[in-house]
Design a protein around this motif. Sequence first.
Motif, PDB file in Angstrom:
ATOM      1  N   ASP A   5       0.872  -1.248  -0.484  1.00 45.28           N
ATOM      2  CA  ASP A   5      -0.178   0.043  -0.203  1.00 45.28           C
ATOM      3  C   ASP A   5       1.103   1.240  -0.368  1.00 45.28           C
ATOM      4  OD1 ASP A   5       1.417  -0.618   2.785  1.00 45.28           O
ATOM      5  OD2 ASP A   5      -0.865   0.018   3.364  1.00 45.28           O
ATOM      6  N   VAL A   6       2.365   1.352   0.468  1.00 50.05           N
ATOM      7  CA  VAL A   6       2.841   2.650   0.711  1.00 50.05           C
ATOM      8  C   VAL A   6       2.987   2.479  -1.724  1.00 50.05           C
ATOM      9  CG1 VAL A   6       5.292   3.313   0.869  1.00 50.05           C
ATOM     10  CG2 VAL A   6       4.442   1.874   1.975  1.00 50.05           C
ATOM     11  N   GLU A  11       8.792  11.503  -7.815  1.00 47.23           N
ATOM     12  CA  GLU A  11       9.900  12.130  -6.784  1.00 47.23           C
ATOM     13  C   GLU A  11      10.904  11.354  -6.847  1.00 47.23           C
ATOM     14  OE1 GLU A  11      11.685  15.625  -4.359  1.00 47.23           O
ATOM     15  OE2 GLU A  11       9.183  15.407  -4.468  1.00 47.23           O
ATOM     16  N   SER A  12      10.161  10.696  -5.779  1.00 52.13           N
ATOM     17  CA  SER A  12      10.919   9.015  -5.592  1.00 52.13           C
ATOM     18  C   SER A  12      11.637   8.614  -6.421  1.00 52.13           C
ATOM     19  CB  SER A  12      10.447   8.603  -4.584  1.00 52.13           C
ATOM     20  OG  SER A  12       9.448   9.046  -3.166  1.00 52.13           O
ATOM     21  N   TRP A  13      10.792   7.774  -7.366  1.00 51.11           N
ATOM     22  CA  TRP A  13      11.755   7.464  -8.872  1.00 51.11           C
ATOM     23  C   TRP A  13      12.787   8.105  -9.234  1.00 51.11           C
ATOM     24  CZ3 TRP A  13      11.398   3.249  -8.286  1.00 51.11           C
ATOM     25  CH2 TRP A  13      10.063   1.809  -8.175  1.00 51.11           C
ATOM     26  N   ASP A  14      12.944   9.061  -9.128  1.00 53.63           N
ATOM     27  CA  ASP A  14      13.018  10.822  -9.761  1.00 53.63           C
ATOM     28  C   ASP A  14      15.232   9.977  -8.893  1.00 53.63           C
ATOM     29  OD1 ASP A  14      11.930  10.948 -12.358  1.00 53.63           O
ATOM     30  OD2 ASP A  14      11.105  12.319 -10.899  1.00 53.63           O
ATOM     31  N   ARG A  15      14.758  10.161  -8.104  1.00 50.56           N
ATOM     32  CA  ARG A  15      15.631  10.108  -6.876  1.00 50.56           C
ATOM     33  C   ARG A  15      16.463   9.075  -6.887  1.00 50.56           C
ATOM     34  NH1 ARG A  15      12.802  13.030  -2.974  1.00 50.56           N
ATOM     35  NH2 ARG A  15      12.023  10.954  -2.018  1.00 50.56           N
ATOM     36  N   THR A  47       8.956  -1.926  -9.028  1.00 56.11           N
ATOM     37  CA  THR A  47      10.420  -1.517 -10.409  1.00 56.11           C
ATOM     38  C   THR A  47      10.157  -1.870 -11.174  1.00 56.11           C
ATOM     39  OG1 THR A  47      11.872  -1.975  -7.842  1.00 56.11           O
ATOM     40  CG2 THR A  47      13.094  -0.526  -9.672  1.00 56.11           C
ATOM     41  N   LEU A  48      10.255  -2.116 -11.948  1.00 56.32           N
ATOM     42  CA  LEU A  48      10.155  -3.336 -13.156  1.00 56.32           C
ATOM     43  C   LEU A  48       8.879  -2.062 -13.951  1.00 56.32           C
ATOM     44  CD1 LEU A  48      11.103  -6.776 -13.660  1.00 56.32           C
ATOM     45  CD2 LEU A  48      13.121  -4.879 -14.579  1.00 56.32           C
TER      46      LEU A  48
END
Length: 370
Positions: A5-6, A11-15, A47-48
Amino acid sequence: ELRPDVILTEESWDRFRSYAQRVRALTYGPDYITGSGSISTGLILRTLAAHPEGRFLPHLRDLRWYFDDHGLSDLNVLAFCSPSLQRMQLRIDAFPFPVTAVKRLLSSLTSSLKDLKSFKFAADATLKEAAELERPLINLIRNQPGLQELELRGSIPNSDLVVELCQVVPRLHTFNGELYDFTREEFLATLAVIAQGWPSLRCIGIVYGQETEDVFDGADIEALLQLSDLEDVKIWLDCPLKLKISDIQHMGQAWRQLKSLILSYKQPGIPLSRLITFANSFLSLELLFATFDWDSEPPSAMDVPCRFASLRILTILGAEAIINIDMLRIAEFLSMICGPRVKIRVSRFGLDSLDLFDVDEAWSSPYDEG
């Protein structure tokens, strides 16, 4: 692991992508090996999904992946197999050995990897299971035309595998292999195959794990003297090895560029006085690690005609039963033959075969010294 559920923002993926661009090496395995946490299949799938273009560590060059009894998933490994990958190490310690899953993994890697320079594969497999892995293993290795370093533990069922490997990767620079359950004749034949098939080898490590009452001698490793470019030789035998003065001299004449030599075998070892022959025969040798006979009294310091020209580290094995030995005489002899720049270590015990191929770890492992 992340809870389902997170929600991860863009922005998190960009980091993550910014960091992923800089990752060059990754080691993954059980906590007792790596100290890292588990990477679940669910997390990799998320992630994929955020990276539909494929691999999410685009510049990864070195991948070390260890499997234990908690399951084998080729999906987890393949997610990290970037086209830039040059070094891969796989270690599978699961019991019972998942031979079908390992075959599937090797086949998947064959279609994903094209440019490995180094491949290390360790499998805690029986001879029958290793034979089943032979074809997918050869196919994977054949698909790496630039392969320079190959290490196989627990996955060489017979000399036929080595014969075919010599054909598919003829320009190998480094080969490390465990030869368990080989007869003496099979072992000697395999050494001859290696010498003929890989004439440009610079580094070789061989474990002969068949416990036998036979005593090996210089003639048993004579085939390796054909490899004139060798700089690093590691030999581990589960039996005694007798080297005459002429054997050591022939080794020095054949291996003129040798910098590192490890000879680990059962007692009785080489007489300490043979260090004089090593010093005379190996002018470029920097590291020497060998089993010696402590019952043989060395010459006095006054009778030492030479010393090592390049040696930096000398590790002497076989000191488990030092009784009634003139340690002062030995210390004076070692001081004279080595000189002040050589680090000398004395161990009660032999070298574990598992440490043989990792030479840096071999020098730093916790042997008893005295």
